[in-house]
Design an enzyme around this catalytic site. Structure first.
Site, PDB file in Angstrom:
ATOM      1  N   ARG A  87       1.333  -1.333   0.250  1.00 59.24           N
ATOM      2  CA  ARG A  87       0.304  -0.310  -0.077  1.00 59.24           C
ATOM      3  C   ARG A  87       0.462   1.208  -0.152  1.00 59.24           C
ATOM      4  O   ARG A  87       2.005   0.870   0.282  1.00 59.24           O
ATOM      5  CB  ARG A  87      -0.743  -0.080   1.215  1.00 59.24           C
ATOM      6  CG  ARG A  87      -1.987  -1.600   1.116  1.00 59.24           C
ATOM      7  CD  ARG A  87      -2.392  -0.988   1.982  1.00 59.24           C
ATOM      8  NE  ARG A  87      -3.761   0.025   2.863  1.00 59.24           N
ATOM      9  CZ  ARG A  87      -3.759   0.267   4.038  1.00 59.24           C
ATOM     10  NH1 ARG A  87      -3.858  -1.132   5.244  1.00 59.24           N
ATOM     11  NH2 ARG A  87      -4.554   0.471   4.922  1.00 59.24           N
ATOM     12  N   HIS A 117       6.320 -14.858   4.736  1.00 53.86           N
ATOM     13  CA  HIS A 117       4.401 -16.039   4.797  1.00 53.86           C
ATOM     14  C   HIS A 117       3.554 -14.479   5.925  1.00 53.86           C
ATOM     15  O   HIS A 117       3.563 -14.180   6.658  1.00 53.86           O
ATOM     16  CB  HIS A 117       4.651 -16.903   4.913  1.00 53.86           C
ATOM     17  CG  HIS A 117       5.225 -17.324   4.723  1.00 53.86           C
ATOM     18  ND1 HIS A 117       5.656 -18.136   3.210  1.00 53.86           N
ATOM     19  CD2 HIS A 117       6.954 -17.957   5.238  1.00 53.86           C
ATOM     20  CE1 HIS A 117       6.755 -18.957   3.145  1.00 53.86           C
ATOM     21  NE2 HIS A 117       7.507 -18.637   4.106  1.00 53.86           N
ATOM     22  N   ASN A 131      15.003 -11.122   9.131  1.00 54.71           N
ATOM     23  CA  ASN A 131      14.131 -11.766   8.861  1.00 54.71           C
ATOM     24  C   ASN A 131      12.507 -11.047   9.666  1.00 54.71           C
ATOM     25  O   ASN A 131      12.420 -11.989  11.372  1.00 54.71           O
ATOM     26  CB  ASN A 131      14.469 -13.614   9.362  1.00 54.71           C
ATOM     27  CG  ASN A 131      13.413 -14.687   8.752  1.00 54.71           C
ATOM     28  OD1 ASN A 131      13.332 -15.129   7.072  1.00 54.71           O
ATOM     29  ND2 ASN A 131      12.661 -14.645   9.966  1.00 54.71           N
TER      30      ASN A 131
END
Length: 207
Positions: A87, A117, A131
């Site tokens: 966005r 994910h 990460n």
């Protein structure tokens, strides 16, 4: 009806410009581009991608199927999607992986960071070599204000974590899976926050 006729012609014109500039668009009839879309050569656009206003994609990046981009600059050699939503007011730096069902809003993502994910990163500044584990979210809205999450370089955030902003996670820290983090974390520390596990034996009596 007239709008769709004109828009179809305009999409074909844009697609031909991109193809002639060295952009690989797979199944171009399934994707949609804005009038101000900028795409460098050696970018790959997979089927069913929507690119809205103010998007710039640099060389070597791959946009995978069913991704929706709006108001974002994506640097070189990134992998976006499939099913990613980015966005406005976001920037993705070089060599990043923004994976399936990841939403990013009003955030800066540093070089070589992986958010692979099922995560939401909003109103955040994320460093390099970070990460972010599956299911992790930044809790940026307190009902009144949007608050900032800062994650410094080389941080590892485990799966299913909630980062309650405003918060800062220091360089090289590790956040254990399932943690709810509501305080600033010093550099190079390990943080684990979990409720005690209770195992209750079922009664043998029938109700």
């Amino acid at each position: 009806v007239d709008f769709n006729k004109v828009d179809s012609l305009f999409q074909k014109k844009l697609i031909n410009i991109f193809l002639n500039q060295g952009v690989l668009i797979k199944k171009p009839e399934t994707s949609y581009f804005s009038h101000d879309t900028k795409i460098a050569k050696k970018v790959t656009i997979e089927p069913n991608v929507i690119i809205r206003n103010n998007v710039f994609i640099k060389s070597g990046t791959k946009i995978k199927s069913f991704s929706d981009l709006d108001g974002v600059e994506i640097d070189e050699n990134c992998s976006i999607g499939p099913h990613a939503r980015i966005r406005p007011n976001s920037r993705i730096n070089k060599n990043c992986k923004i994976g399936n069902y990841v939403e990013i809003k009003n955030s800066k993502i540093g070089n070589s960071t992986s958010i692979s994910h099922l995560s939401y990163i909003g109103d955040s500044i994320v460093g390099s070599d970070v990460n972010i584990g599956a299911g992790t979210i930044t809790c940026n809205f307190d009902g009144k204000n949007k608050n900032i999450t800062k994650i410094e370089n080389k941080v590892f955030v485990g799966s299913n974590c909630s980062l309650i902003a405003p918060i800062k996670i220091g360089f090289g820290s590790k956040i254990g899976a399932g943690s709810v983090v509501s305080k600033d974390i010093p550099p190079k520390t390990l943080v684990i926050e979990r409720s005690p596990l209770k195992i209750i034996k079922k009664s043998s009596k029938k109700s």
